[in-house]
Write a protein that holds these residues in place. Structure first.
Motif, short mmCIF file in Angstrom:
data_model
loop_
_atom_site.label_atom_id
_atom_site.label_comp_id
_atom_site.label_asym_id
_atom_site.label_seq_id
_atom_site.Cartn_x
_atom_site.Cartn_y
_atom_site.Cartn_z
N LEU A 103 -11.41 -1.23 -21.06
CA LEU A 103 -11.71 -1.37 -19.64
C LEU A 103 -13.22 -1.44 -19.43
N GLN A 104 -13.63 -2.37 -18.59
CA GLN A 104 -15.04 -2.46 -18.23
C GLN A 104 -15.25 -1.70 -16.92
N ASN A 105 -16.51 -1.48 -16.57
CA ASN A 105 -16.81 -0.72 -15.36
C ASN A 105 -16.26 -1.40 -14.11
N ARG A 106 -16.28 -2.73 -14.07
CA ARG A 106 -15.75 -3.42 -12.88
C ARG A 106 -14.24 -3.24 -12.77
N HIS A 107 -13.54 -3.14 -13.91
CA HIS A 107 -12.11 -2.88 -13.86
C HIS A 107 -11.82 -1.48 -13.32
N LYS A 108 -12.62 -0.52 -13.75
CA LYS A 108 -12.44 0.86 -13.28
C LYS A 108 -12.69 0.97 -11.77
N LYS A 109 -13.73 0.27 -11.30
CA LYS A 109 -14.04 0.30 -9.88
C LYS A 109 -12.93 -0.36 -9.05
N ALA A 110 -12.38 -1.46 -9.57
CA ALA A 110 -11.30 -2.15 -8.86
C ALA A 110 -10.06 -1.26 -8.80
N ARG A 111 -9.76 -0.54 -9.84
CA ARG A 111 -8.62 0.37 -9.84
C ARG A 111 -8.83 1.50 -8.85
N LEU A 112 -10.05 2.03 -8.81
CA LEU A 112 -10.35 3.11 -7.87
C LEU A 112 -10.23 2.62 -6.42
N ARG A 113 -10.71 1.39 -6.16
CA ARG A 113 -10.58 0.82 -4.82
C ARG A 113 -9.11 0.66 -4.43
N PHE A 114 -8.30 0.18 -5.35
CA PHE A 114 -6.87 0.02 -5.07
C PHE A 114 -6.21 1.37 -4.78
N ALA A 115 -6.56 2.38 -5.58
CA ALA A 115 -5.95 3.70 -5.41
C ALA A 115 -6.34 4.33 -4.07
N THR A 116 -7.61 4.20 -3.69
CA THR A 116 -8.02 4.78 -2.41
C THR A 116 -7.44 4.00 -1.23
N ALA A 117 -7.27 2.69 -1.37
CA ALA A 117 -6.73 1.88 -0.27
C ALA A 117 -5.24 2.12 -0.08
N HIS A 118 -4.52 2.39 -1.17
CA HIS A 118 -3.07 2.52 -1.08
C HIS A 118 -2.57 3.95 -1.31
N GLY A 119 -3.48 4.90 -1.37
CA GLY A 119 -3.09 6.28 -1.66
C GLY A 119 -2.33 6.94 -0.53
N ASP A 120 -2.52 6.49 0.70
CA ASP A 120 -1.88 7.15 1.85
C ASP A 120 -0.53 6.53 2.20
N LYS A 121 -0.04 5.60 1.44
CA LYS A 121 1.26 4.97 1.71
C LYS A 121 2.38 5.97 1.41
N ASP A 122 3.48 5.85 2.14
CA ASP A 122 4.60 6.79 1.92
C ASP A 122 5.53 6.26 0.83
N CYS A 123 6.52 7.06 0.47
CA CYS A 123 7.42 6.75 -0.64
C CYS A 123 8.27 5.52 -0.38
N THR A 124 8.61 5.25 0.88
CA THR A 124 9.45 4.08 1.17
C THR A 124 8.70 2.78 0.85
N PHE A 125 7.40 2.78 1.03
CA PHE A 125 6.61 1.60 0.68
C PHE A 125 6.64 1.36 -0.83
N TRP A 126 6.47 2.43 -1.60
CA TRP A 126 6.39 2.28 -3.06
C TRP A 126 7.75 1.95 -3.68
N ARG A 127 8.84 2.30 -3.00
CA ARG A 127 10.17 1.95 -3.54
C ARG A 127 10.41 0.45 -3.51
N ASN A 128 9.75 -0.25 -2.60
CA ASN A 128 9.92 -1.70 -2.48
C ASN A 128 8.95 -2.49 -3.35
N VAL A 129 8.09 -1.82 -4.09
CA VAL A 129 7.12 -2.50 -4.94
C VAL A 129 7.75 -2.74 -6.31
N LEU A 130 7.61 -3.96 -6.80
CA LEU A 130 8.10 -4.31 -8.14
C LEU A 130 6.98 -4.11 -9.13
N TRP A 131 7.16 -3.17 -10.06
CA TRP A 131 6.13 -2.87 -11.05
C TRP A 131 6.48 -3.63 -12.34
N SER A 132 5.50 -4.25 -12.91
CA SER A 132 5.71 -4.94 -14.19
C SER A 132 4.51 -4.68 -15.09
#
Length: 114
Positions: A72-101
């Motif tokens: 992982l490069q620093n830009r990858h780590k920053k992008a992951r942190l941005r994603f986590a902070t942007a989607h951290g407050d979503k409830d469980c019903t939102f995450w049940r509809n996400v397809l993880w691959s």
């Protein structure tokens, strides 16, 4: 006085040849066994690849496979942190509809190391 006989086959590589192999690998660790066989053939010693590998293994020089995945490069780590902070407050019903691959390969029977 009787002549002393030795049991077993005579060694193909002399101790000097073994030191040459070890030195070549220590100078350039990416040297292949085929390249070392060619170096020995130039000096007049015909030897197999398995013999070269065995001698290097005896000198604690073991072959490794190259890493195929980039770290992982620093830009990858920053992008992951941005994603986590942007989607951290979503409830469980939102995450049940996400397809993880992912790209993990799992083999139940047999093994395919490479």
């Amino acid at each position: 006085m009787q002549p002393s006989y030795r049991s077993g086959r005579r060694r193909v590589l002399s101790p000097r040849d073994e030191c040459t192999l070890v030195r070549k690998v220590q100078i350039n660790p990416r040297t292949t066994a085929k390249d070392l066989v060619k170096v020995l053939e130039e000096t007049g010693t015909k030897v197999s690849i398995s013999t070269v590998k065995r001698v290097l293994y005896q000198h604690n020089l073991k072959g490794r496979s190259a890493r195929k995945k980039l770290l992982l490069q620093n830009r990858h780590k920053k992008a992951r942190l941005r994603f986590a902070t942007a989607h951290g407050d979503k409830d469980c019903t939102f995450w049940r509809n996400v397809l993880w691959s992912d790209e993990t390969k799992i083999e139940l029977f047999g093994h395919n190391d490479h």
